[in-house]
Design an enzyme around this catalytic site. Structure first.
Site, PDB file in Angstrom:
ATOM      1  N   LYS A 196     -65.169  -4.955 -16.674  1.00 17.99           N
ATOM      2  CA  LYS A 196     -66.362  -5.827 -16.793  1.00 17.99           C
ATOM      3  C   LYS A 196     -65.971  -6.953 -17.553  1.00 17.99           C
ATOM      4  O   LYS A 196     -65.590  -6.993 -18.649  1.00 17.99           O
ATOM      5  CB  LYS A 196     -67.565  -5.102 -17.676  1.00 17.99           C
ATOM      6  CG  LYS A 196     -68.728  -5.970 -17.929  1.00 17.99           C
ATOM      7  CD  LYS A 196     -69.918  -5.006 -18.345  1.00 17.99           C
ATOM      8  CE  LYS A 196     -71.157  -5.996 -18.703  1.00 17.99           C
ATOM      9  NZ  LYS A 196     -72.214  -5.468 -19.238  1.00 17.99           N
ATOM     10  N   LYS A 249     -67.063  -6.102 -12.289  1.00 15.45           N
ATOM     11  CA  LYS A 249     -68.137  -6.660 -12.358  1.00 15.45           C
ATOM     12  C   LYS A 249     -67.877  -8.003 -12.973  1.00 15.45           C
ATOM     13  O   LYS A 249     -67.206  -7.938 -14.105  1.00 15.45           O
ATOM     14  CB  LYS A 249     -69.123  -6.004 -13.226  1.00 15.45           C
ATOM     15  CG  LYS A 249     -70.449  -6.677 -13.546  1.00 15.45           C
ATOM     16  CD  LYS A 249     -71.485  -5.806 -14.402  1.00 15.45           C
ATOM     17  CE  LYS A 249     -72.595  -6.831 -14.782  1.00 15.45           C
ATOM     18  NZ  LYS A 249     -73.242  -6.151 -15.792  1.00 15.45           N
TER      19      LYS A 249
END
Ligand code: PBG
Length: 324
Positions: A196, A249
């Site tokens: 992330k 992400k």
């Protein structure tokens, strides 16, 4: 392949031919829809920065989940908003929390719907960071693990099939796995936000989740957008700690990372087409500058082409129709 024996155009002539030789075929059930739960009843509050997305009270979350299920969408990803914030994110683990109530409401209404819950502290802390803070004002990694684990257990108790830690504290997948097993939830899965990035594409989401940090940023715990080797280390560690699904992400500016993660590990891989991507397309489409459906389909197809098995997207319900 040599011209004129090979002519690429031959198989591009009609939609029927193009469909026949198409390499990437996203399907409805590969898509996951994020939903934002708030406390109360009959609440349906639009989120200004994300046209078409709402804050919903638990019973309306369940109604929406049913529509998603009927459309063939693979799962719902639930985010809970706090009614009361404090320094240690007390509401994150409350059985009365919006997320916990919404999970239970979905499971009562559509038991077959797969429910994933986001596990993080940023919506519940008054300072807006993803973990509790140390005296120096930094996210205190190890002190946050226990709270995250208790929050995950509370989601499992409410009926979540999968918990999805998005906090980026080190060691949280292991801590959550251990806590779930100890509390009798060995069959509840973990989808870790493994790679992330500290991304500016999360802007609209922070309005949606009311989770923007009051001061500072998340660069101390989320990843530097310049790094891919590090992403592979993060993914390897999360798999080792028990992640059933790993996530990259954002998706769109990180297709190379998705591709490498899938190739290297062959693990179930999710990618999150985040709020900033959605809102950019919506805004440009509202001005008549681009065609929303065409652009969104192209983005979602590219994420699957890169290697994602699961695509988390605010277009999940539309995608179920587009990719019929
Ligand atoms: C919480 C969290 C964020 C997103 C998902 N979980 C925001 C953040 O890390 O600041 C972003 C989702 C999106 O932008 O659509 N940590």
């Amino acid at each position: 392949m040599k011209f004129p024996a090979y002519r690429g155009r031959r198989m591009r002539r009609t939609e029927g031919l193009r469909r026949l030789v198409r390499e990437t075929r996203p399907s409805a059930d590969a898509h996951v829809m994020p939903l934002f739960a708030v406390k109360g009843k009959k609440v349906r509050e639009p989120i200004a920065a994300m046209p078409g997305i709402f804050h919903l009270s638990p019973e309306l979350v369940a109604e929406e989940a049913q529509r998603l299920f009927e459309a063939g969408v693979g799962a719902a990803l639930l985010f809970g908003l706090a009614s009361k914030k404090d320094a240690v994110a007390s509401e994150a683990e409350s059985p009365e929390g919006a997320a916990q109530k919404a999970v239970a409401a979905i499971k009562r209404r559509v038991p077959e719907m797969v429910v994933i819950t986001d596990v993080c502290l940023c919506a519940y802390t008054d300072h807006g960071h993803c973990g509790v803070l140390s005296k120096k004002g930094e996210a205190d990694n190890d002190a946050s693990l226990e709270i995250l684990a208790r929050a995950a257990v509370s989601h499992a108790r409410a009926g979540a099939d999968i918990v999805a830690p998005s906090d980026m504290m080190d060691g949280r997948v292991g801590a959550i796995r251990e806590a779930l097993d100890k509390e009798g939830f060995a069959s509840v899965g973990i989808m870790s936000y493994a790679a992330k990035y500290a991304s500016a594409f999360y802007g609209p989401f922070r309005e949606a989740a009311e989770s923007a940090p009051r001061s500072g940023d998340r660069k101390g715990y989320q990843m530097d957008p310049a790094n891919i080797e590090e992403a592979l280390r993060e993914v390897a560690m999360d798999i080792e700690e028990g992640a059933d699904i790993v996530m990259v992400k954002p998706a769109l500016a990180y297709l190379d990372v998705i591709s490498e993660v899938k190739r290297r590990f062959g693990h179930p891989t999710a990618a999150y087409v985040v709020s900033g991507t959605y809102s950019m397309v919506k805004a440009a489409a509202e001005r008549g500058w681009i065609d929303e459906e065409a652009v969104a389909r192209e983005i979602l197809t590219s994420v699957v082409r890169a290697g994602a098995d699961i695509v988390i997207t605010y277009w999940a319900k539309e995608a179920a129709k587009w990719f019929k």
